[in-house]
Design an enzyme around this catalytic site. Structure first.
Site, PDB file in Angstrom:
ATOM      1  N   GLN A  63       0.784  -1.248   0.000  1.00  0.00           N
ATOM      2  CA  GLN A  63       0.000   0.000   0.000  1.00  0.00           C
ATOM      3  C   GLN A  63       0.814   1.295   0.000  1.00  0.00           C
ATOM      4  O   GLN A  63       0.478   2.229  -0.734  1.00  0.00           O
ATOM      5  CB  GLN A  63      -0.957   0.008   1.202  1.00  0.00           C
ATOM      6  CG  GLN A  63      -1.878   1.207   1.174  1.00  0.00           C
ATOM      7  CD  GLN A  63      -2.834   1.327   2.347  1.00  0.00           C
ATOM      8  OE1 GLN A  63      -3.376   2.379   2.578  1.00  0.00           O
ATOM      9  NE2 GLN A  63      -3.072   0.266   3.083  1.00  0.00           N
ATOM     10  N   GLU A  77       1.118  -1.253   8.264  1.00  0.00           N
ATOM     11  CA  GLU A  77       0.314  -0.107   8.721  1.00  0.00           C
ATOM     12  C   GLU A  77       0.182   0.012  10.245  1.00  0.00           C
ATOM     13  O   GLU A  77       0.535   1.025  10.838  1.00  0.00           O
ATOM     14  CB  GLU A  77      -1.076  -0.223   8.080  1.00  0.00           C
ATOM     15  CG  GLU A  77      -2.113   0.761   8.589  1.00  0.00           C
ATOM     16  CD  GLU A  77      -1.814   2.190   8.186  1.00  0.00           C
ATOM     17  OE1 GLU A  77      -1.482   2.421   7.029  1.00  0.00           O
ATOM     18  OE2 GLU A  77      -1.927   3.095   9.041  1.00  0.00           O
ATOM     19  N   ASP A  91       0.558   3.794   5.950  1.00  0.00           N
ATOM     20  CA  ASP A  91       0.825   3.442   4.552  1.00  0.00           C
ATOM     21  C   ASP A  91       0.544   4.609   3.607  1.00  0.00           C
ATOM     22  O   ASP A  91       1.439   5.159   2.982  1.00  0.00           O
ATOM     23  CB  ASP A  91      -0.065   2.267   4.136  1.00  0.00           C
ATOM     24  CG  ASP A  91       0.514   0.941   4.608  1.00  0.00           C
ATOM     25  OD1 ASP A  91       1.716   0.883   4.875  1.00  0.00           O
ATOM     26  OD2 ASP A  91      -0.252  -0.031   4.693  1.00  0.00           O
ATOM     27  N   GLY A 101      -8.191  20.659  19.184  1.00  0.00           N
ATOM     28  CA  GLY A 101      -7.736  22.037  19.339  1.00  0.00           C
ATOM     29  C   GLY A 101      -8.313  22.688  20.572  1.00  0.00           C
ATOM     30  O   GLY A 101      -8.825  22.035  21.478  1.00  0.00           O
ATOM     31  N   GLY A 102      -8.255  23.999  20.597  1.00  0.00           N
ATOM     32  CA  GLY A 102      -8.734  24.726  21.762  1.00  0.00           C
ATOM     33  C   GLY A 102     -10.250  24.955  21.737  1.00  0.00           C
ATOM     34  O   GLY A 102     -10.775  25.674  22.575  1.00  0.00           O
TER      35      GLY A 102
HETATM   36  N1  CAO Z   1      11.696 -10.131  -9.125  1.00  0.00           N
HETATM   37  C1  CAO Z   1      12.306 -10.960  -8.256  1.00  0.00           C
HETATM   38  N2  CAO Z   1      12.303 -10.785  -6.926  1.00  0.00           N
HETATM   39  C2  CAO Z   1      11.615  -9.732  -6.472  1.00  0.00           C
HETATM   40  C3  CAO Z   1      10.941  -8.824  -7.308  1.00  0.00           C
HETATM   41  C4  CAO Z   1      11.016  -9.057  -8.710  1.00  0.00           C
HETATM   42  N3  CAO Z   1      10.415  -8.262  -9.577  1.00  0.00           N
HETATM   43  N4  CAO Z   1      10.357  -7.884  -6.557  1.00  0.00           N
HETATM   44  C5  CAO Z   1      10.650  -8.175  -5.283  1.00  0.00           C
HETATM   45  N5  CAO Z   1      11.404  -9.301  -5.220  1.00  0.00           N
HETATM   46  C6  CAO Z   1      11.960  -9.944  -4.027  1.00  0.00           C
HETATM   47  C7  CAO Z   1      12.895  -9.000  -3.305  1.00  0.00           C
HETATM   48  O1  CAO Z   1      14.151  -9.021  -3.903  1.00  0.00           O
HETATM   49  C8  CAO Z   1      12.854  -9.561  -1.906  1.00  0.00           C
HETATM   50  O2  CAO Z   1      13.714 -10.707  -1.838  1.00  0.00           O
HETATM   51  P1  CAO Z   1      14.901 -10.877  -0.751  1.00  0.00           P
HETATM   52  O3  CAO Z   1      14.302 -10.636   0.577  1.00  0.00           O
HETATM   53  O4  CAO Z   1      15.325 -12.293  -0.964  1.00  0.00           O
HETATM   54  O5  CAO Z   1      15.956  -9.906  -1.040  1.00  0.00           O
HETATM   55  C9  CAO Z   1      11.413 -10.030  -1.826  1.00  0.00           C
HETATM   56  O6  CAO Z   1      10.931 -10.217  -3.116  1.00  0.00           O
HETATM   57  C10 CAO Z   1      10.430  -8.940  -1.311  1.00  0.00           C
HETATM   58  O7  CAO Z   1      10.681  -8.636  -0.219  1.00  0.00           O
HETATM   59  P2  CAO Z   1       9.956  -7.977   1.011  1.00  0.00           P
HETATM   60  O8  CAO Z   1      10.750  -8.504   2.149  1.00  0.00           O
HETATM   61  O9  CAO Z   1       9.894  -6.528   0.811  1.00  0.00           O
HETATM   62  O10 CAO Z   1       8.454  -8.571   1.006  1.00  0.00           O
HETATM   63  P3  CAO Z   1       7.632  -9.142   2.207  1.00  0.00           P
HETATM   64  O11 CAO Z   1       6.325  -9.505   1.622  1.00  0.00           O
HETATM   65  O12 CAO Z   1       8.342 -10.195   2.960  1.00  0.00           O
HETATM   66  O13 CAO Z   1       7.466  -7.895   3.206  1.00  0.00           O
HETATM   67  C11 CAO Z   1       6.779  -5.685   3.830  1.00  0.00           C
HETATM   68  C12 CAO Z   1       6.494  -6.936   2.988  1.00  0.00           C
HETATM   69  C13 CAO Z   1       5.746  -4.643   3.436  1.00  0.00           C
HETATM   70  C14 CAO Z   1       6.639  -5.996   5.320  1.00  0.00           C
HETATM   71  C15 CAO Z   1       8.201  -5.149   3.535  1.00  0.00           C
HETATM   72  O14 CAO Z   1       8.335  -4.978   2.159  1.00  0.00           O
HETATM   73  C16 CAO Z   1       8.527  -3.830   4.220  1.00  0.00           C
HETATM   74  O15 CAO Z   1       8.791  -3.766   5.428  1.00  0.00           O
HETATM   75  N6  CAO Z   1       8.565  -2.731   3.446  1.00  0.00           N
HETATM   76  C17 CAO Z   1       8.943  -1.427   3.933  1.00  0.00           C
HETATM   77  C18 CAO Z   1       7.864  -0.792   4.737  1.00  0.00           C
HETATM   78  C19 CAO Z   1       6.561  -0.715   4.000  1.00  0.00           C
HETATM   79  O16 CAO Z   1       6.439  -0.157   2.933  1.00  0.00           O
HETATM   80  N7  CAO Z   1       5.517  -1.227   4.632  1.00  0.00           N
HETATM   81  C20 CAO Z   1       4.166  -0.979   4.185  1.00  0.00           C
HETATM   82  C21 CAO Z   1       3.598  -2.050   3.446  1.00  0.00           C
HETATM   83  S1  CAO Z   1       1.904  -1.736   3.212  1.00  0.00           S
HETATM   84  O17 CAO Z   1       1.185  -2.235   4.613  1.00  0.00           O
END
Ligand code: CAO
Length: 415
Positions: free
Chosen positions: A17, A139, A168, A247-248
């Site tokens: 998001q 979030e 988000d 607010g106030g």
């Molecule tokens: N091709 C191949 N690999 C891909 C890719 C693509 N096009 N796009 C993403 N990937 C891989 C990444 O390289 C990563 O792999 P590694 O961990 O092995 O390096 C993995 O997919 C994606 O990683 P992620 O850790 O970001 O995804 P997740 O679902 O485990 O976590 C989230 C999700 C949101 C918790 C994490 O991305 C995060 O903390 N983001 C930053 C904060 C944020 O934006 N949070 C809000 C999210 S909305 O609620």
């Protein structure tokens, strides 16, 4: 009408998001948003909270309008080459992966600058540098870590998260401002730069008034909070203030006609000092205008429960819309508690394009929230979200790949 960001190319590596909110906004303003998704899989939200079997979810479609989708795996050799071309081709790269993911793909900030020194590289992370820099964040974690949860809810209840996605979507908004600011800076510096927004920081920024109250606590009780009038002592941190006005100008949520069966038959009512006399007349208490217990804002503070009790006796005889009509005529600030159903059906929001109906080839018509930021000289038309990889061939040929190159990249799984 030319759009404000026409000509700006965004390499969109965002998912879920926060990041997609940001790039969708830029897309509404006319940027060409190229969403890079993992081949065969795509943004995880495509298949989350599915309501129409086989179709992209509303979760995805409502956050990814005005974008093109290319599938690409930058971790493969060919994919890395193509990704390098995309970095050369674009002005801005946006990502919100867990910390370090882009570096692990082989694209550190240093490397990106080597490829394209004009590139603006924007990221959302849960936390900024510090003890939690490596944490994944969603979030509600951000709402808790940014001070929103500790200041939301009732004093004697649990901390609460809010329905507004301030972690988000709030961070996506902050990031969008960072990006256009960096684009403006680039017009005279000639260089790109790194733009980073931590979700904790964005939530805290939106909770600014609660840090204000934290500091006011050192000079005495917060006398606009209900707990002051109730004689309940303050602790050492900003407390939860229920529905008290921030607010106030004291305000509360009050029952309206039908509250017994309708969960949203309520109004917000603000006893702004400037219109106090009108409040007294409207609720049938003209004698309060002269009563020293109620005549001035200071005098009223210890009696807010009595004040709002009396106002509520009046609001309970009216619907929330009648309250709105009567009070607005005399400039009393009130607001009906509108349900999502009422908002979806509100003609004025349809007229301004804030609520829009979009047609999608897999799911048919659905409602979405359009661009809430209105520019007089840049039209913002909402177009449907792309299907996974819908624009892969088109985008790859734009960056110089031949039909044979594209076919071989597809064969070896790079796209
Ligand atoms: N091709 C191949 N690999 C891909 C890719 C693509 N096009 N796009 C993403 N990937 C891989 C990444 O390289 C990563 O792999 P590694 O961990 O092995 O390096 C993995 O997919 C994606 O990683 P992620 O850790 O970001 O995804 P997740 O679902 O485990 O976590 C989230 C999700 C949101 C918790 C994490 O991305 C995060 O903390 N983001 C930053 C904060 C944020 O934006 N949070 C809000 C999210 S909305 O609620």
């Amino acid at each position: 009408m030319e759009k404000a960001l026409t000509g700006v190319k965004i390499l969109d590596m965002t998912h879920v998001q926060s990041g997609p909110t940001c790039t969708q906004l830029l897309g509404w303003f006319g940027a060409d948003v190229i969403k890079v998704e993992r081949p065969g899989v795509g943004d995880a939200t495509r298949k989350q909270l599915v309501d129409v079997p086989g179709a992209d979810s509303l979760y995805f479609t409502m956050l990814n309008h005005n974008k093109r989708s290319v599938t690409l795996n930058p971790k493969s050799e060919k994919g890395s080459e193509i990704f390098t071309k995309l970095i050369e081709h674009c002005d801005v790269m946006v990502e919100n992966f867990a910390p370090g993911a882009l570096d692990r793909m082989g694209f550190s900030w240093e490397r990106i600058q080597e490829i394209n020194p004009r590139m603006i590289y924007a990221s959302v992370k849960g936390f900024g540098p510090g003890p939690y820099a490596d944490c994944k964040v969603y979030e509600n974690v951000a709402q808790c870590a940014g001070g929103s949860a500790s200041t939301t809810g009732f004093r004697d209840g649990l901390p609460l998260v809010t329905g507004a996605q301030i972690g988000d979507s709030g961070t996506g908004l902050h990031l969008a401002l960072g990006i256009v600011t960096a684009l403006f800076h680039r017009t005279h510096s000639g260089k790109g730069q790194r733009v980073e927004c931590a979700m904790q920081d964005s939530v805290l920024n939106l909770c600014r008034v609660k840090l204000r109250d934290q500091q006011r606590l050192t000079s005495g009780p917060l006398n606009e909070y209900s707990q002051f009038g109730e004689g309940i002592p303050f602790g050492d941190a900003t407390p939860r203030a229920g529905n008290d006005s921030g607010g106030g100008q004291p305000g509360r949520i009050l029952k309206c006609k039908g509250w017994e069966t309708d969960p949203n038959a309520y109004t917000y009512f603000i006893t702004q000092a400037a219109i106090w006399q009108d409040v007294c007349d409207v609720i049938g208490k003209p004698e309060w205008k002269e009563d020293e217990k109620f005549a001035t804002p200071e005098a009223r503070l210890p009696h807010l429960n009595e004040v709002f009790g009396e106002i509520e006796r009046w609001t309970m005889t009216k619907t929330k819309f009648e309250v709105m009509d009567i009070c607005n005529k005399v400039n009393i600030p009130v607001g009906p508690i509108l349900s999502m159903k009422e908002l979806a059906e509100e003609p004025a929001l349809r007229d301004t394009g804030t609520i829009v109906e979009v047609d999608h080839p897999e799911r048919g018509k659905y409602l979405t929230v359009g661009n809430p930021i209105k520019l007089s000289d840049s039209e913002s038309k909402v177009t449907r979200s792309p299907l996974l990889g819908e624009h892969t061939d088109e985008i790859l040929s734009e960056i110089g790949l031949s039909a044979d190159d594209i076919a071989s990249a597809r064969e070896n799984g790079a796209v």
